[in-house]
Scaffold this active site. Structure first.
Site, short mmCIF file in Angstrom:
data_model
loop_
_atom_site.label_atom_id
_atom_site.label_comp_id
_atom_site.label_asym_id
_atom_site.label_seq_id
_atom_site.Cartn_x
_atom_site.Cartn_y
_atom_site.Cartn_z
N CYS A 115 0.79 -1.28 -0.11
CA CYS A 115 0.03 -0.03 -0.12
C CYS A 115 0.89 1.08 0.31
CB CYS A 115 -0.98 0.03 1.08
SG CYS A 115 -2.38 1.09 0.86
N HIS A 169 -3.60 -4.92 0.48
CA HIS A 169 -3.06 -5.59 1.74
C HIS A 169 -2.92 -7.01 1.71
CE1 HIS A 169 -2.25 -1.70 4.09
NE2 HIS A 169 -3.41 -1.20 3.36
N GLU A 187 -1.63 -8.93 3.78
CA GLU A 187 -1.50 -9.35 5.16
C GLU A 187 -2.98 -9.11 5.72
OE1 GLU A 187 -1.06 -6.27 4.24
OE2 GLU A 187 -1.71 -5.13 5.88
#
Ligand code: MN
Length: 253
Positions: A112, A215, A217
């Site tokens: 990001c 993202h 994660e």
């Protein structure tokens, strides 16, 4: 022995009940790295330049985390009213961290803001606000729950990203109001959204430097298809570990 990777954080200048500088990071970055066998080492904007270098010297890779907008003066622009919060001390620390990683030819994964930072570091620019740039509403700032997927991207098959995830279409989440405008000369686009916006970049001049606008994660919640997210972290772990092994055999030789 576990392989250490540097992971950047932010500093809130007025954090906590005492309203004093406080280091911060969403913990799921650490979950995602530990899940693929890596040991995250936190690098903060409170570290001095010498200590950033010392931390990078014991790491085999770098993850640039998400967060605030980058100071537009870094790409030669005055701020517009739609610019989000900036954090110039973080910009300074992350530029130094990235420099230290590249001096060592470490693999870098930008997430990001980290993806945008790669572009600005190498001489590219950003749209300070996608809505202003396109003159209309856009699909990139999702209101749906944390981790759920929001729009599709098309990935270049023969890119590092394409090889990492082994897919040309995937659904991703989207939490950004800024985006890549001019791509830095040494970077190449490796994924785009359905509206044409750049969603991933990678370096042509380094072994493995990859940025993604989403993202990966945040894949523990409502996301239906977490396979590509996991594969990206696995590919990063693989390249980070390979480098370490090459280094070891070179030492042995
Ligand atoms: Mn997006």
């Amino acid at each position: 022995m576990s392989t250490r990777v540097a992971l950047t954080t932010t500093i809130d200048p007025r954090g906590g009940e005492h309203r004093k500088p406080r280091v911060a990071l969403y913990a799921n970055y650490l979950d995602a790295l530990q899940r693929v066998g890596l040991t995250p080492v936190l690098v903060t904007p409170a570290h001095g330049s010498g200590n950033i270098d010392a931390l990078l010297s014991i790491c085999s890779g770098l993850v640039l985390a998400g967060g605030e907008d980058i100071d537009p003066s870094r790409y030669g622009e005055e701020p517009i009213p739609q610019l989000g919060p900036i954090n110039p001390p973080r910009d300074v620390a992350e530029f130094r961290t990235l420099e230290a990683a590249l001096e060592r030819d470490l693999p870098v994964l930008g997430i990001c803001r980290g993806h945008q930072l790669l572009n600005v570091f190498f001489g590219g620019s950003l749209h300070q606000d996608i809505g202003v740039a396109t003159g209309e509403g856009h699909l990139h700032l999702q209101a749906t729950p944390w981790g759920s997927h929001h729009h599709d991207v098309t990935v270049e098959r023969d890119s590092r990203l394409g090889r990492a995830i082994g897919r040309e279409r995937l659904e991703i989440n989207s939490y950004h109001h800024q985006a890549i405008r001019d791509v830095a000369p040494t970077l190449e686009v490796s994924a785009r959204a359905e509206d044409g916006l750049i969603e991933a970049l990678e370096s042509l001049e380094h072994r493995w430097v990859v940025g993604v606008q989403w993202h990966p994660e945040r894949h523990e919640a409502e996301a239906q298809d977490t396979d590509a997210d996991l594969r990206l972290f696995q590919a990063f772990a693989r390249v980070v570990t390979e480098e370490k092994e090459e280094g070891r055999s070179a030492d042995a030789g």
